[in-house]
Design an enzyme around this catalytic site. Structure first.
Site, PDB file in Angstrom:
ATOM      1  N   LYS A 194      -0.794  11.303 -13.742  1.00 14.92           N
ATOM      2  CA  LYS A 194      -1.665  12.124 -12.908  1.00 14.92           C
ATOM      3  C   LYS A 194      -2.147  13.366 -13.668  1.00 14.92           C
ATOM      4  O   LYS A 194      -1.650  13.668 -14.751  1.00 14.92           O
ATOM      5  CB  LYS A 194      -0.939  12.481 -11.602  1.00 14.92           C
ATOM      6  CG  LYS A 194      -0.529  11.235 -10.784  1.00 14.92           C
ATOM      7  CD  LYS A 194      -1.679  10.610 -10.021  1.00 14.92           C
ATOM      8  CE  LYS A 194      -1.507   9.156  -9.620  1.00 14.92           C
ATOM      9  NZ  LYS A 194      -0.534   8.847  -8.595  1.00 14.92           N
TER      10      LYS A 194
HETATM   11  C1  LIG Z   1       0.156   7.929  -7.636  1.00 12.85           C
HETATM   12  C2  LIG Z   1      -0.261   7.720  -6.226  1.00 12.85           C
HETATM   13  C3  LIG Z   1       0.592   7.976  -5.145  1.00 12.85           C
HETATM   14  C4  LIG Z   1       2.063   8.201  -5.270  1.00 12.85           C
HETATM   15  O1  LIG Z   1       2.468   9.188  -6.066  1.00 12.85           O
HETATM   16  P1  LIG Z   1       3.978   9.158  -6.624  1.00 12.85           P
HETATM   17  O2  LIG Z   1       4.151  10.551  -7.125  1.00 12.85           O
HETATM   18  O3  LIG Z   1       4.027   8.125  -7.702  1.00 12.85           O
HETATM   19  O4  LIG Z   1       4.877   8.851  -5.489  1.00 12.85           O
HETATM   20  C5  LIG Z   1       0.067   7.915  -3.876  1.00 12.85           C
HETATM   21  N1  LIG Z   1      -1.201   7.586  -3.650  1.00 12.85           N
HETATM   22  C6  LIG Z   1      -2.043   7.294  -4.650  1.00 12.85           C
HETATM   23  C7  LIG Z   1      -3.456   6.923  -4.317  1.00 12.85           C
HETATM   24  C8  LIG Z   1      -1.595   7.335  -5.973  1.00 12.85           C
HETATM   25  O5  LIG Z   1      -2.422   6.997  -6.974  1.00 12.85           O
END
Ligand SMILES: *Cc1c(COP(=O)(O)O)cnc(C)c1O
Length: 382
Positions: free
Chosen positions: A181
Site C-alpha cells: 500500500k
Molecule cells: C489491502 C486491502 C484491504 C485490506 O487491508 P489489510 O491491511 O491487508 O487488511 C481491504 N480492502 C482493499 C480494497 C484492499 O486492497
C-alpha cells in the site's frame, strides 16, 4: 530486464527507526504508536485515529461501532478485495454487492439505490486504486435513509474528493498499511473518525476490550488495575510497525509525487492506442495512484487479457488484476451471488490488468513496461 509488480520504498530512515525501537526495548504498542496516530490524524485532518494491525481489523471494528447485527445488510462494490465483504460476514450480516462504473471501477450510485432494503444498515464504498468513490451522492443517499458510511480507504492515502481529504468525509474511514500500500508498515491499518465515542470503543476493542492501553498499564505512571468492557480482539499494532509508519508518513508527499509522475508517463505513452482504455480519474477528485489500472480493448486485439499478462511476464514485467469480482469465488457463489447480475464488473474484469507503479521505480523500469505493453499491442493488432 525484470520489473516487479511492486517494490517497497524502504530507506535507512525506516530501518533506523525500527532499530531504535528495538534498542529501547519497547516492542508492542506504546509511545510510537501514539505518535503515529497523532501524526496521522493531523495529516488527514480527522479528529481521531486508531492504529490497528490491518486494514481488515479497522473495518471489522468500524462495523462494531455501528452495531451491525446478524441479517443486517451492507452495500459494497462487487469488484473489491474479499476483506471488504468478509468483515460483514463476521457478524453474520449480508454483503449486498453493487455493480461498478466501467470507467472508474467505483461503486455505482445508481446500483446502490437498487440494493437498499429495510435491512440495509450501511454503505461501504471502496476507493478503487486510490480514487475516492462518488461520496457526495453516496452520503446524500445514506443521510436520507439513516445509513452509515464506512469507507474502505485501503488504497487511498492520500486522495481528495471535491477538495476534501479522504479521512474527513464518511463516518469511519479505514486505511491499510499492508506491504504494497501507499504507506506501508509491513502489516497495519488505521481507522479514523470524527466520532469520539466510536474512537474510544475502537481503542478498547483493539486490545481485548481492556479499558486502558497496555502502554499506560506498564509505564511508570501506570498501574496493574484494568477493567474489561467487551470481549475484544487482539488487533493492536506494535511500535516496530508504528516506527516505520512515522517515517513513511514524513515522506508521503515525495512518494506520492513519484507515483504521479509514473502515472502521467504511462498515460501519455498509451493515450493514442485505441486498443488500450485508460483508467478515468474524475475532475472533482485526486487519486493516490496506489494502482495503475489499464483495460484492453479486447475487440481490437487477437489475444486475451490472460495471454497479454502472460506475455508481459515472459518479458519480465510483473502485473496483477484488481480484482477478481467477489461473486466469482466459491465462498460468495455459495451465498447465492451470480455473475449474470454484474455485467459491468464482468466487462471490466475481462479487460483489466494493473501495471507496476511504485515510488523508487526507475526510468528504465517504466520505459521497459511501456515498450512491452505497446509492443504487444502492435503485435496483436487485429
Ligand atoms: C489491502 C486491502 C484491504 C485490506 O487491508 P489489510 O491491511 O491487508 O487488511 C481491504 N480492502 C482493499 C480494497 C484492499 O486492497
Amino acid at each position: 530486464m525484470q520489473v516487479p509488480f511492486h517494490r517497497p520504498y524502504i530507506t535507512e530512515d525506516e530501518i533506523n527507526a525500527v532499530a531504535d525501537s528495538m534498542r529501547k526495548g519497547w516492542l508492542t504498542m506504546g509511545e510510537k504508536t501514539h505518535d503515529f496516530e497523532k501524526r496521522f490524524r493531523e495529516y488527514v485532518g480527522s479528529a481521531h485515529a486508531v492504529a490497528v494491525n490491518s486494514g481488515t481489523a479497522a473495518m471489522h471494528l468500524a462495523l462494531h461501532c455501528i452495531g451491525l447485527k446478524p441479517g443486517d445488510e451492507v452495500i459494497i462494490p462487487a469488484m473489491t478485495f474479499t476483506a471488504t465483504a468478509e468483515v460483514i460476514r463476521y457478524f453474520n450480516a449480508v454483503p449486498m454487492l453493487a455493480d461498478i462504473d466501467p470507467d472508474t471501477h467505483l461503486i455505482s450510485t445508481a446500483e446502490i439505490e437498487k440494493k437498499i432494503t429495510a435491512k440495509t444498515r450501511a454503505i461501504m464504498p471502496v476507493h478503487y486504486a486510490g480514487q475516492p468513490a462518488d461520496m457526495g451522492p453516496i452520503l446524500e443517499t445514506a443521510r436520507a435513509r439513516g445509513l452509515h458510511v464506512i469507507e474502505d480507504a485501503a488504497h487511498s492515502l492520500p486522495a481528495t474528493y471535491r477538495g476534501k481529504q479522504v479521512g474527513t468525509i464518511g463516518d469511519i474511514t479505514c486505511f491499510s498499511f499492508y506491504a504494497t500500500k501507499t504507506v506501508c508498515t509491513g502489516e497495519g491499518g488505521m481507522a479514523v473518525t470524527g466520532n469520539s465515542a466510536w474512537a474510544d470503543m475502537m481503542r478498547t476493542l483493539r486490545l481485548h476490550g481492556i479499558s486502558k492501553d497496555a502502554w499506560n498499564r506498564y509505564s511508570a505512571s501506570g498501574t496493574w488495575v484494568y477493567d474489561v468492557e467487551y470481549a475484544g480482539y487482539k488487533y493492536n499494532t506494535t511500535d516496530l510497525n508504528a516506527a516505520m509508519g512515522i517515517e513513511q508518513l514524513k515522506k508521503i508527499g515525495h512518494m506520492q509525487a513519484m507515483r504521479e509522475k509514473i502515472a502521467e508517463k504511462y498515460n501519455s505513452a498509451f493515450k493514442d492506442y485505441e486498443e488500450l482504455i485508460l483508467y478515468r480519474v474524475m475532475d472533482d477528485r485526486t487519486t493516490s495512484w496506489h494502482l495503475y489500472p489499464l483495460k484492453l480493448n479486447t475487440e481490437m486485439l487477437s489475444c486475451t487479457r490472460d495471454e497479454f499478462i502472460e506475455s508481459l511476464k515472459e518479458q519480465g514485467v510483473g502485473t496483477s488484476v484488481h480484482f477478481i469480482p467477489l461473486y466469482r469465488f466459491t465462498y460468495y457463489r455459495g451465498l447465492g451471488y451470480s455473475a449474470d447480475d454484474y455485467p459491468r464488473s464482468e466487462w471490466v474484469f475481462a479487460r483489466s490488468l494493473s501495471l507496476p507503479i511504485f515510488p523508487g521505480m526507475t526510468e528504465e523500469e517504466s520505459d521497459h513496461v511501456i515498450e512491452c505493453v505497446t509492443g504487444l499491442v502492435k503485435k496483436n493488432r487485429r
